[in-house]
Design a protein around this motif. Structure first.
Motif, PDB file in Angstrom:
ATOM      1  N   ARG A 228       0.776  -1.230   0.000  1.00 56.68           N
ATOM      2  CA  ARG A 228       0.000   0.000   0.000  1.00 56.68           C
ATOM      3  C   ARG A 228       0.819   1.299   0.000  1.00 56.68           C
ATOM      4  O   ARG A 228       0.218   2.379  -0.186  1.00 56.68           O
ATOM      5  CB  ARG A 228      -0.955   0.023   1.189  1.00 56.68           C
ATOM      6  CG  ARG A 228      -2.090  -0.993   1.039  1.00 56.68           C
ATOM      7  CD  ARG A 228      -2.978  -0.640  -0.163  1.00 56.68           C
ATOM      8  NE  ARG A 228      -3.987  -1.652  -0.460  1.00 56.68           N
ATOM      9  CZ  ARG A 228      -3.816  -2.599  -1.386  1.00 56.68           C
ATOM     10  NH1 ARG A 228      -2.658  -2.667  -2.074  1.00 56.68           N
ATOM     11  NH2 ARG A 228      -4.752  -3.475  -1.621  1.00 56.68           N
ATOM     12  N   SER A 229       2.115   1.267   0.161  1.00 60.01           N
ATOM     13  CA  SER A 229       2.846   2.544   0.177  1.00 60.01           C
ATOM     14  C   SER A 229       2.967   3.084  -1.244  1.00 60.01           C
ATOM     15  O   SER A 229       2.766   2.355  -2.228  1.00 60.01           O
ATOM     16  CB  SER A 229       4.248   2.365   0.766  1.00 60.01           C
ATOM     17  OG  SER A 229       5.106   1.801  -0.216  1.00 60.01           O
ATOM     18  N   LEU A 230       3.295   4.364  -1.334  1.00 59.64           N
ATOM     19  CA  LEU A 230       3.419   4.998  -2.652  1.00 59.64           C
ATOM     20  C   LEU A 230       4.739   4.608  -3.319  1.00 59.64           C
ATOM     21  O   LEU A 230       4.808   4.443  -4.537  1.00 59.64           O
ATOM     22  CB  LEU A 230       3.343   6.526  -2.493  1.00 59.64           C
ATOM     23  CG  LEU A 230       3.313   7.359  -3.771  1.00 59.64           C
ATOM     24  CD1 LEU A 230       2.101   7.014  -4.637  1.00 59.64           C
ATOM     25  CD2 LEU A 230       3.321   8.848  -3.444  1.00 59.64           C
ATOM     26  N   THR A 231       5.776   4.431  -2.536  1.00 57.92           N
ATOM     27  CA  THR A 231       7.114   4.328  -3.146  1.00 57.92           C
ATOM     28  C   THR A 231       7.801   2.974  -2.969  1.00 57.92           C
ATOM     29  O   THR A 231       8.730   2.675  -3.700  1.00 57.92           O
ATOM     30  CB  THR A 231       8.032   5.405  -2.514  1.00 57.92           C
ATOM     31  OG1 THR A 231       8.007   5.211  -1.087  1.00 57.92           O
ATOM     32  CG2 THR A 231       7.533   6.811  -2.850  1.00 57.92           C
ATOM     33  N   GLU A 232       7.352   2.160  -2.024  1.00 59.25           N
ATOM     34  CA  GLU A 232       8.063   0.892  -1.791  1.00 59.25           C
ATOM     35  C   GLU A 232       7.736  -0.127  -2.894  1.00 59.25           C
ATOM     36  O   GLU A 232       6.620  -0.152  -3.413  1.00 59.25           O
ATOM     37  CB  GLU A 232       7.634   0.293  -0.451  1.00 59.25           C
ATOM     38  CG  GLU A 232       7.962   1.141   0.752  1.00 59.25           C
ATOM     39  CD  GLU A 232       9.282   0.711   1.395  1.00 59.25           C
ATOM     40  OE1 GLU A 232       9.927   1.577   1.997  1.00 59.25           O
ATOM     41  OE2 GLU A 232       9.656  -0.460   1.271  1.00 59.25           O
ATOM     42  N   ALA A 233       8.689  -0.984  -3.199  1.00 57.68           N
ATOM     43  CA  ALA A 233       8.461  -2.068  -4.165  1.00 57.68           C
ATOM     44  C   ALA A 233       9.171  -3.316  -3.673  1.00 57.68           C
ATOM     45  O   ALA A 233      10.262  -3.224  -3.094  1.00 57.68           O
ATOM     46  CB  ALA A 233       8.992  -1.673  -5.538  1.00 57.68           C
ATOM     47  N   PRO A 234       8.580  -4.500  -3.897  1.00 58.12           N
ATOM     48  CA  PRO A 234       9.252  -5.748  -3.500  1.00 58.12           C
ATOM     49  C   PRO A 234      10.380  -6.078  -4.476  1.00 58.12           C
ATOM     50  O   PRO A 234      10.687  -5.293  -5.380  1.00 58.12           O
ATOM     51  CB  PRO A 234       8.123  -6.778  -3.577  1.00 58.12           C
ATOM     52  CG  PRO A 234       7.134  -6.212  -4.518  1.00 58.12           C
ATOM     53  CD  PRO A 234       7.242  -4.723  -4.443  1.00 58.12           C
ATOM     54  N   ALA A 235      10.964  -7.243  -4.310  1.00 59.25           N
ATOM     55  CA  ALA A 235      12.048  -7.671  -5.223  1.00 59.25           C
ATOM     56  C   ALA A 235      11.487  -7.869  -6.636  1.00 59.25           C
ATOM     57  O   ALA A 235      10.305  -8.176  -6.804  1.00 59.25           O
ATOM     58  CB  ALA A 235      12.653  -8.976  -4.706  1.00 59.25           C
ATOM     59  N   PRO A 236      12.322  -7.691  -7.656  1.00 62.16           N
ATOM     60  CA  PRO A 236      11.855  -7.809  -9.033  1.00 62.16           C
ATOM     61  C   PRO A 236      11.604  -9.256  -9.451  1.00 62.16           C
ATOM     62  O   PRO A 236      12.011 -10.206  -8.768  1.00 62.16           O
ATOM     63  CB  PRO A 236      13.003  -7.207  -9.852  1.00 62.16           C
ATOM     64  CG  PRO A 236      14.204  -7.399  -9.008  1.00 62.16           C
ATOM     65  CD  PRO A 236      13.741  -7.293  -7.589  1.00 62.16           C
ATOM     66  N   LEU A 237      10.946  -9.397 -10.580  1.00 64.93           N
ATOM     67  CA  LEU A 237      10.776 -10.715 -11.200  1.00 64.93           C
ATOM     68  C   LEU A 237      12.146 -11.338 -11.453  1.00 64.93           C
ATOM     69  O   LEU A 237      13.112 -10.622 -11.750  1.00 64.93           O
ATOM     70  CB  LEU A 237      10.075 -10.571 -12.560  1.00 64.93           C
ATOM     71  CG  LEU A 237       8.563 -10.479 -12.651  1.00 64.93           C
ATOM     72  CD1 LEU A 237       8.158 -10.354 -14.121  1.00 64.93           C
ATOM     73  CD2 LEU A 237       7.868 -11.658 -12.005  1.00 64.93           C
ATOM     74  N   ALA A 238      12.231 -12.648 -11.390  1.00 65.71           N
ATOM     75  CA  ALA A 238      13.473 -13.337 -11.771  1.00 65.71           C
ATOM     76  C   ALA A 238      13.720 -13.105 -13.264  1.00 65.71           C
ATOM     77  O   ALA A 238      12.781 -12.871 -14.038  1.00 65.71           O
ATOM     78  CB  ALA A 238      13.320 -14.834 -11.497  1.00 65.71           C
ATOM     79  N   ALA A 239      14.975 -13.160 -13.670  1.00 65.72           N
ATOM     80  CA  ALA A 239      15.359 -12.827 -15.052  1.00 65.72           C
ATOM     81  C   ALA A 239      14.598 -13.670 -16.081  1.00 65.72           C
ATOM     82  O   ALA A 239      14.146 -13.158 -17.110  1.00 65.72           O
ATOM     83  CB  ALA A 239      16.872 -13.001 -15.218  1.00 65.72           C
ATOM     84  N   ASP A 240      14.423 -14.966 -15.789  1.00 65.30           N
ATOM     85  CA  ASP A 240      13.751 -15.819 -16.787  1.00 65.30           C
ATOM     86  C   ASP A 240      12.265 -15.455 -16.900  1.00 65.30           C
ATOM     87  O   ASP A 240      11.682 -15.461 -17.983  1.00 65.30           O
ATOM     88  CB  ASP A 240      13.934 -17.304 -16.430  1.00 65.30           C
ATOM     89  CG  ASP A 240      13.357 -17.667 -15.066  1.00 65.30           C
ATOM     90  OD1 ASP A 240      12.980 -18.830 -14.860  1.00 65.30           O
ATOM     91  OD2 ASP A 240      13.266 -16.743 -14.204  1.00 65.30           O
ATOM     92  N   GLU A 241      11.655 -15.091 -15.739  1.00 66.78           N
ATOM     93  CA  GLU A 241      10.244 -14.673 -15.764  1.00 66.78           C
ATOM     94  C   GLU A 241      10.102 -13.375 -16.561  1.00 66.78           C
ATOM     95  O   GLU A 241       9.167 -13.200 -17.351  1.00 66.78           O
ATOM     96  CB  GLU A 241       9.755 -14.438 -14.329  1.00 66.78           C
ATOM     97  CG  GLU A 241       9.596 -15.703 -13.499  1.00 66.78           C
ATOM     98  CD  GLU A 241       8.464 -16.579 -14.022  1.00 66.78           C
ATOM     99  OE1 GLU A 241       8.646 -17.804 -14.076  1.00 66.78           O
ATOM    100  OE2 GLU A 241       7.422 -16.019 -14.423  1.00 66.78           O
ATOM    101  N   LEU A 242      11.036 -12.455 -16.349  1.00 68.17           N
ATOM    102  CA  LEU A 242      10.975 -11.171 -17.059  1.00 68.17           C
ATOM    103  C   LEU A 242      11.167 -11.378 -18.555  1.00 68.17           C
ATOM    104  O   LEU A 242      10.467 -10.778 -19.376  1.00 68.17           O
ATOM    105  CB  LEU A 242      12.040 -10.220 -16.503  1.00 68.17           C
ATOM    106  CG  LEU A 242      12.045  -8.807 -17.083  1.00 68.17           C
ATOM    107  CD1 LEU A 242      10.681  -8.120 -16.896  1.00 68.17           C
ATOM    108  CD2 LEU A 242      13.172  -7.974 -16.447  1.00 68.17           C
TER     109      LEU A 242
END
Ligand SMILES: O=C(O)[C@H](O)COP(=O)(O)O
Length: 254
Positions: free
Chosen positions: A121-135
């Motif tokens: 719910r925060s405006l600026t926080e983000a979790p870890a990115p997708l794994a390279a193969d998923e991306l």
């Protein structure tokens, strides 16, 4: 497009319940279907719009099937299968990155309540990115073939969604509303949080406390300067929407 002076009405609708909503998982850009309940929500949303005389002249969806299907069901039940529909990645759900598919309760247990809340719910926080193969798999998807800046994001904060929906609001939706037509946007919880943040000029604190339930039509009317006449809009079923939004807020807490 000629403008009539009185802007049209904007209806925001989060898609009906999806399979991953029902399983208590993060969905993001995963292209999952509606559940039977989610399809029934779309039918009820059509009934509510018909009841209130809100028949869309134009429709916008994301490029994810849960949003597309919700719009299709709704238009079919309003006998408006012929209404133009524009599909855009700009209305996609937040790219939840490495949380995609994860069970919310488990993520909250691992990360702790504070970080879990910040990721959701925060405006600026983000979790870890997708794994390279998923991306890489996402970037090979033909629906994202023409995205600029390297293609689909590996993860997004809400601020990133605000950045991608703002031009769509300013250049597409606003222009259509100024012609006096009724515009329906069928999208996703966080895409709509970002759009509402733009419409109502929400503070960061207000954004953090904003939750949007599935299948609940939210109506905005505007003054001549496209300012909402009622901040936060008006749900077709206010009490039910309030209770459903409270349930969204505590997903993963059980
Ligand atoms: O992508 C998802 O998981 C949901 O549609 C939105 O989830 P959230 O309400 O936890 O942000």
């Amino acid at each position: 497009m000629t403008t009539t002076g009185v802007p049209g009405e904007l209806i925001l609708l989060r898609h009906g319940q999806s399979t991953t909503n029902a399983e208590g998982r993060f969905t993001g850009w995963a292209d999952v279907p509606l559940t039977p309940h989610g399809e029934q929500q779309a039918v009820r949303a059509a009934w509510l719009l018909g009841r209130d005389g809100l028949v869309p002249d134009l429709v916008h969806t994301s490029v994810l099937r849960r949003s597309i299907r919700t719009a299709d069901i709704l238009l079919s039940h309003l006998d408006r299968a012929w209404v133009p529909v524009h599909r855009t990645w700009r209305l996609n759900e937040r790219q939840y990155g490495a949380l995609t598919g994860r069970v919310k309760r488990e993520v909250r247990g691992e990360a702790g309540p504070s970080r879990y809340q910040a990721w959701r719910r925060s405006l600026t926080e983000a979790p870890a990115p997708l794994a390279a193969d998923e991306l890489a798999r996402l970037r090979a998807d033909p629906r994202y073939a023409r995205l600029a800046d390297g293609g689909p994001p590996a993860v997004e904060s809400l601020a990133d969604i605000v950045a991608r929906v703002t031009p769509y609001w300013a250049d597409v939706l606003a222009a259509q509303l100024l012609t006096g037509r009724t515009v329906l946007v069928v999208a996703h919880g966080n895409a709509l949080r970002a759009l509402v943040a733009v419409l109502d000029r929400l503070t960061e604190r207000e954004v953090e406390n904003l939750n949007i339930p599935t299948g609940a039509p939210l109506l905005y009317r505007f003054d001549a300067a496209l300012r909402p006449t009622v901040r936060g809009g008006r749900y077709a079923e206010p009490a039910a929407a309030r209770a459903a939004a409270e349930a969204v807020a505590v997903e993963g807490h059980d």
